[in-house]
Design a protein around this motif. Structure first.
Motif, PDB file in Angstrom:
ATOM      1  N   LEU A   1       0.870  -1.178   0.000  1.00 27.61           N
ATOM      2  CA  LEU A   1       0.000   0.000   0.000  1.00 27.61           C
ATOM      3  C   LEU A   1       0.903   1.223   0.000  1.00 27.61           C
ATOM      4  O   LEU A   1       1.707   1.402   0.915  1.00 27.61           O
ATOM      5  N   ALA A   2       0.766   2.060  -1.010  1.00 22.43           N
ATOM      6  CA  ALA A   2       1.604   3.250  -1.107  1.00 22.43           C
ATOM      7  C   ALA A   2       0.735   4.495  -1.082  1.00 22.43           C
ATOM      8  O   ALA A   2      -0.432   4.459  -1.478  1.00 22.43           O
TER       9      ALA A   2
ATOM     10  N   GLY B   1      -4.769   7.090   3.823  1.00 21.65           N
ATOM     11  CA  GLY B   1      -5.725   6.018   4.061  1.00 21.65           C
ATOM     12  C   GLY B   1      -5.091   4.639   4.083  1.00 21.65           C
ATOM     13  O   GLY B   1      -5.786   3.634   4.097  1.00 21.65           O
ATOM     14  N   ARG B   2      -3.756   4.580   4.110  1.00 24.22           N
ATOM     15  CA  ARG B   2      -3.082   3.275   4.112  1.00 24.22           C
ATOM     16  C   ARG B   2      -3.328   2.540   5.425  1.00 24.22           C
ATOM     17  O   ARG B   2      -3.814   1.406   5.442  1.00 24.22           O
TER      18      ARG B   2
ATOM     19  N   VAL C   1      -1.018  -1.035  -4.363  1.00 31.15           N
ATOM     20  CA  VAL C   1      -2.231  -0.230  -4.399  1.00 31.15           C
ATOM     21  C   VAL C   1      -1.846   1.168  -3.947  1.00 31.15           C
ATOM     22  O   VAL C   1      -1.194   1.336  -2.919  1.00 31.15           O
ATOM     23  N   VAL C   2      -2.196   2.165  -4.762  1.00 28.25           N
ATOM     24  CA  VAL C   2      -1.851   3.542  -4.427  1.00 28.25           C
ATOM     25  C   VAL C   2      -3.078   4.236  -3.836  1.00 28.25           C
ATOM     26  O   VAL C   2      -4.185   4.112  -4.377  1.00 28.25           O
ATOM     27  N   LEU C   3      -2.865   4.906  -2.733  1.00 25.30           N
ATOM     28  CA  LEU C   3      -3.982   5.605  -2.087  1.00 25.30           C
ATOM     29  C   LEU C   3      -3.759   7.105  -2.105  1.00 25.30           C
ATOM     30  O   LEU C   3      -2.619   7.582  -2.072  1.00 25.30           O
ATOM     31  N   ARG C   4      -4.865   7.815  -2.163  1.00 21.42           N
ATOM     32  CA  ARG C   4      -4.808   9.269  -2.077  1.00 21.42           C
ATOM     33  C   ARG C   4      -6.119   9.745  -1.463  1.00 21.42           C
ATOM     34  O   ARG C   4      -7.192   9.270  -1.847  1.00 21.42           O
ATOM     35  N   ASP C   5      -6.004  10.628  -0.512  1.00 22.01           N
ATOM     36  CA  ASP C   5      -7.196  11.211   0.117  1.00 22.01           C
ATOM     37  C   ASP C   5      -8.207  10.140   0.508  1.00 22.01           C
ATOM     38  O   ASP C   5      -9.394  10.238   0.217  1.00 22.01           O
ATOM     39  N   ARG C   6      -7.718   9.143   1.169  1.00 17.84           N
ATOM     40  CA  ARG C   6      -8.554   8.103   1.751  1.00 17.84           C
ATOM     41  C   ARG C   6      -9.340   7.295   0.724  1.00 17.84           C
ATOM     42  O   ARG C   6     -10.474   6.892   0.968  1.00 17.84           O
ATOM     43  N   ALA C   7      -8.750   7.099  -0.445  1.00 18.04           N
ATOM     44  CA  ALA C   7      -9.375   6.230  -1.434  1.00 18.04           C
ATOM     45  C   ALA C   7      -8.276   5.485  -2.189  1.00 18.04           C
ATOM     46  O   ALA C   7      -7.152   5.983  -2.315  1.00 18.04           O
ATOM     47  N   HIS C   8      -8.605   4.281  -2.630  1.00 18.71           N
ATOM     48  CA  HIS C   8      -7.660   3.522  -3.447  1.00 18.71           C
ATOM     49  C   HIS C   8      -7.776   4.066  -4.858  1.00 18.71           C
ATOM     50  O   HIS C   8      -8.844   4.000  -5.460  1.00 18.71           O
ATOM     51  N   VAL C   9      -6.703   4.660  -5.387  1.00 22.60           N
ATOM     52  CA  VAL C   9      -6.837   5.334  -6.668  1.00 22.60           C
ATOM     53  C   VAL C   9      -6.133   4.602  -7.815  1.00 22.60           C
ATOM     54  O   VAL C   9      -6.386   4.896  -8.971  1.00 22.60           O
TER      55      VAL C   9
ATOM     56  N   ILE D   1       4.593   4.725  -9.290  1.00 25.52           N
ATOM     57  CA  ILE D   1       3.900   4.931  -8.009  1.00 25.52           C
ATOM     58  C   ILE D   1       3.808   6.422  -7.712  1.00 25.52           C
ATOM     59  O   ILE D   1       2.763   6.946  -7.341  1.00 25.52           O
ATOM     60  N   LEU D   2       4.941   7.123  -7.907  1.00 25.16           N
ATOM     61  CA  LEU D   2       4.957   8.574  -7.663  1.00 25.16           C
ATOM     62  C   LEU D   2       3.918   9.276  -8.515  1.00 25.16           C
ATOM     63  O   LEU D   2       3.184  10.148  -8.029  1.00 25.16           O
ATOM     64  N   ALA D   3       3.849   8.880  -9.775  1.00 27.16           N
ATOM     65  CA  ALA D   3       2.904   9.532 -10.671  1.00 27.16           C
ATOM     66  C   ALA D   3       1.482   9.321 -10.184  1.00 27.16           C
ATOM     67  O   ALA D   3       0.655  10.242 -10.199  1.00 27.16           O
ATOM     68  N   ALA D   4       1.208   8.105  -9.703  1.00 31.75           N
ATOM     69  CA  ALA D   4      -0.151   7.813  -9.237  1.00 31.75           C
ATOM     70  C   ALA D   4      -0.475   8.605  -7.973  1.00 31.75           C
ATOM     71  O   ALA D   4      -1.596   9.070  -7.785  1.00 31.75           O
TER      72      ALA D   4
END
Lengths: 339, 521
Positions: free
Chosen positions: B303-304, B310-311, B485-493, B506-509
């Motif tokens: 989880l990144a 949200g990880r 799995v990349v997360l952002r703002d409490r969602a799996h994106v 990963i960075l881009a995501a």
């Protein structure tokens, strides 16, 4: 979208209103049972008999609202009566000087407890428990016998009372208690110090971060409680015209019960002086009922007090729960719609 | 000392006027651990300056050093050209630096008006003039767009309003510098907007705001400049326009796109293995948006994401430490409920939390007792492990994981971070889990132990354990994860598999701006 100030005031006063209702109901029940109960004379005796308890309960209210507890007050009363009896009868102090000296001693005692609580970061429960043993022990050291006080001032003060007709007398102890209750209400509800006491009970760290002098306030609170215990001791010695190291054993618990029945939260932050006053009167009412009855064991007073305590604690939790229900969404709209 | 940083220099020379707040060369160590190392930071009049960094970057130490809550070891602090040295929050406040923390530091039981004026209420003859105080409180809050009953207790209002009250109190006490430490963490989108409006209004008066947050969208929505800390050092300072999202994420995580992909074997067999656990539409409102996750034996899912993305929340849901309010979980054949850690353990899940100190180890207990804790908990109190069994288990794992010193009776609190982490791993390995969840397994441990833990993860996986690993160390994830799995703002994106997994991808995501500019609701 404003919540009406009246509604919020009502919510805050809820516990005190409940206590008032219990007191009135209790008084009506007693009056129904004993026709001559509902008289000014009984009410005045209620005030006189519980004057010392009312005075310590005011101090205890400050302590409990600030998030603390003071278990030493009963012992301080005992110590005060012994000290007064010895000072007046054996050491030849004029009574008024003896009063001043004992109040000063009590103030130092309370300040010391407050300082220990503050600077050694110890729980008030333990520190004042130590104070309780200390004060009781010292009073035994002074004298183990009951010493009658025969000074003129004592007999004079015992006679002095405002006669209200029908045999009702507003005695000096009652007057002192009423004055302390009024003074306590003003100090707690209308001054900066009072607001600081509430703030301490709400959040100790936050109060410090808001720039309030927490150590000074803590010391002041325990000083106040001990001074009022000393004053209660003076009143107690007036009431009994004697000094005895075993007097007022367990009064700290009666005071705590009165404060809690009066709607003050034991965890601090909420409460009223007037509620504690009513709590004292309710306990007095139970006692009076039992003495009117004549056949009941006086232990029934303890049982009734215990049941009342349970009922009030349950009631407090319920009202707190209701009052703290989140009201986020409607509040929101208020903030957004404002200019 | 920060000369190698190309971003810091031009920003500092661009503005000729003296800064409102000038932090120069702040250093602070805690028992040998360097929390701040020569950090420079400037705040100008009327700017909102984001202070960013991952866990342990030194943000909170910097704030505490500025406000006198901790005493710095070195460096100078100037407020409008004047050197100050506050020794407590109260002194900093007097000087004009106010801090509003995520947990509002006000008395919840007092009225809003009392909270605004506590200690400085208007009085007459020693009595508080309640009506005058309320009038002033209403006037003060009106400036912040709040028209509320100031006589009601503070706790009857939302956290957003409590924050604004705290800010109003600070500003009314002539604060010139306002530090907002994650004020938005518990606010919803609308409340965040209200807070931003207040912040902008304050900058118009020349007040400088230091804004600490995890939400990058909010940084770009409201800030003028950004300062990034990493490992106690200044990673860079730049105006918002000069720092695109991807550059910012790189600064925060300390990654260069060039040192990128590691050739990794495609874990082809993994997807054939039956899943150990499958989560579908699993989530909790206001915690983590619903996600799908399937965990297979011999398969590592990483989880990144940034801190607060949200990880940890995801793994807490998986382990039942937090109850999901939607979605289904399946383990083995049928649907299961993972409503509590006990149930998760019964299903063969193990969880090493991120906060080793507070959630993991029991510092006073010995290494042996810490290791057998989870196994004993699973067996229940009626089937105690004999002392001999305990000794055997402890000895086995101390040998296997090379825990040092190899003394099972030593209190675990006396071990180094890396060895504590190994002992925690041992605790779960002793239960022979089918799924092992690791949250930042390599945080705060030295490089050598780092490599050992990573090797362990690979070995365990090879033995057929399913793993779910949270890590900020992207290179590590790349080396062992079969799926990220990349997360952002409490969602799996985003979900990256096999060859798609690389540090740049990963960075881009992580950095990708969300399609709509909406804030997390």
């Amino acid at each position: 979208m404003k919540r009406s100030p009246a509604a919020s005031l009502l919510a805050r006063l809820m516990p005190v209103l409940a206590t008032t209702a219990v007191f009135i109901a209790g008084f009506l029940i007693c009056s129904a049972a004993y026709p001559n109960f509902a008289s000014l004379r009984v009410v005045m005796n209620l005030l006189t008999d519980n004057a010392f308890l009312g005075i310590v309960a005011v101090g205890m209210t400050f302590v409990i609202i600030s998030g603390g507890i003071d278990l030493s007050v009963g012992s301080v009363i005992g110590f005060t009566t012994v000290f007064l009896a010895l000072a007046i009868e054996r050491w030849g102090f004029p009574p008024l000087l003896a009063f001043l000296v004992i109040l000063a001693v009590c103030a130092i005692f309370g300040a010391a407890m407050g300082a220990v609580i503050q600077y050694f970061e110890l729980p008030p429960f333990i520190v004042t428990l130590a104070g309780m043993f200390l004060a009781r022990g010292v009073s035994f050291l002074l004298s183990t016998e009951s010493i009658p006080i025969t000074a003129d001032l004592y007999s004079h003060l015992a006679d002095h009372a405002v006669r209200l007709g029908g045999g009702a007398r507003l005695t000096v102890p009652a007057m002192i208690m009423l004055a302390v209750v009024l003074g306590g209400m003003v100090l707690l509800h209308l001054t900066r110090f009072g607001a600081n006491v509430y703030a301490l009970g709400g959040s100790r760290t936050a109060t410090g971060l808001m720039g309030i002098n927490v150590p000074r306030t803590t010391v002041a609170i325990y000083t106040l409680s001990s001074v009022l215990a000393g004053l209660a001791g003076i009143v107690f010695s007036l009431y009994t015209s004697s000094g005895y190291s075993l007097s007022a054993v367990g009064v700290e618990l009666d005071a705590i019960a009165a404060v809690v029945i009066g709607g003050t939260l034991l965890s601090g932050g909420y409460g009223f002086v007037f509620g504690s006053f009513l709590g004292v009167l309710i306990q007095g009412l139970i006692q009076t009922y039992i003495s009117f009855d004549g056949s009941l064991s006086s232990w029934w007073a303890k049982i009734a007090t215990g049941l009342l305590l349970f009922a009030f604690i349950a009631f407090q939790q319920l009202t707190l729960h209701l009052a703290r229900r989140p009201r986020r969404r409607p509040r929101l709209a208020t903030a957004g719609a404002a200019p | 000392m920060q000369s190698p940083d190309p971003l810091a220099a031009p920003a500092a020379t661009a503005d000729p006027s003296p800064p409102l707040l000038d932090v120069a060369g702040f250093s602070k160590s805690f028992a040998g651990f360097v929390a701040l190392d020569g950090v420079n930071f400037t705040l100008r009049h009327g700017e909102i300056h984001a202070l960013l960094g991952e866990n342990g970057a030194g943000k909170s130490t910097l704030i505490k050093a500025m406000t006198g809550v901790v005493q710095r070891d070195g460096g100078t602090l100037h407020l409008e050209g004047e050197e100050i040295a506050p020794r407590s929050a109260a002194e900093a406040l007097k000087a004009g630096i106010a801090t509003v923390y995520q947990e509002v530091n006000l008395a919840p039981n007092l009225s809003v008006a009392q909270n605004l004026f506590l200690g400085r209420q208007p009085t007459r003859f020693g009595l508080v003039r309640e009506r005058e105080m309320r009038r002033r409180a209403e006037a003060l809050l009106y400036e912040f767009g709040l028209a509320i009953d100031v006589g009601a207790p503070l706790e009857s209002y939302s956290v957003a309003i409590q924050h604004i009250v705290a800010i109003a109190r600070a500003v009314d006490q002539s604060a010139r510098v306002l530090i907002l430490d994650e004020p938005t963490a518990s606010l919803d989108a609308h409340e965040v907007e209200v807070l931003f409006a207040v912040m902008r209004q304050l900058t118009a008066r020349g007040i400088g705001i230091v804004f600490v947050t995890h939400f990058l969208d909010q940084v770009y929505a409201v800030c003028d400049r950004i300062t990034v800390l990493r490992n106690g050092r200044l990673a860079g300072t730049a105006p918002i326009a000069a720092l695109p999202r991807i550059e910012l994420v790189k600064l925060m995580l300390g990654r260069e796109l060039s040192r990128a992909t590691s050739a990794r074997p495609m874990a082809s067999a993994a997807s054939v293995e039956p899943p150990v656990a499958v989560f579908e539409g699993y989530g909790k409102a206001g915690y983590v948006a619903p996600f799908d996750l399937s965990l297979h034996a011999g398969h590592v899912v990483g989880l990144a994401g940034l801190l607060g993305s949200g990880r940890t929340e995801t793994v807490r849901l998986v382990f039942g430490a937090e109850k999901a309010d939607c979605g289904t979980a399946r383990a083995g054949e049928g649907a299961v409920a993972v409503g509590s850690p006990r149930e998760a353990m019964r299903l063969g899940f193990g969880y090493c939390p991120e906060e080793r100190k507070t959630e993991g180890i029991v510092a006073e207990l010995s290494v042996r007792e810490n290791i057998v804790l989870a196994l004993q908990a699973r067996r229940g109190p009626l089937r105690p492990l004999s002392r001999r069994e305990q000794d055997e288990i402890a000895a086995k794992f101390i040998r296997l994981l090379d825990i040092r010193p190899p003394d099972p009776s030593r209190p675990i609190g006396l071990l180094s971070g890396g060895n504590q982490q190994k002992a925690l791993l041992a605790r779960w390995l002793a239960t022979v889990p089918r799924l092992l969840i690791l949250d930042e397994p390599t945080r705060g441990i030295d490089v050598g132990a780092h490599a050992e833990i990573i090797k362990l993860i690979r070995d365990l996986c090879a033995e057929g354990m399913a793993m779910l690993v949270v890590s900020s160390e992207l290179e590590e994830l790349v080396t062992y994860a079969d799926e990220v799995v990349v997360l952002r703002d409490r969602a799996h994106v985003a979900r990256l598999r096999g060859e798609e997994i690389s540090v740049p991808s990963i960075l881009a995501a992580i950095a990708e701006a969300p399609a709509s500019a909406a804030l997390p609701a």
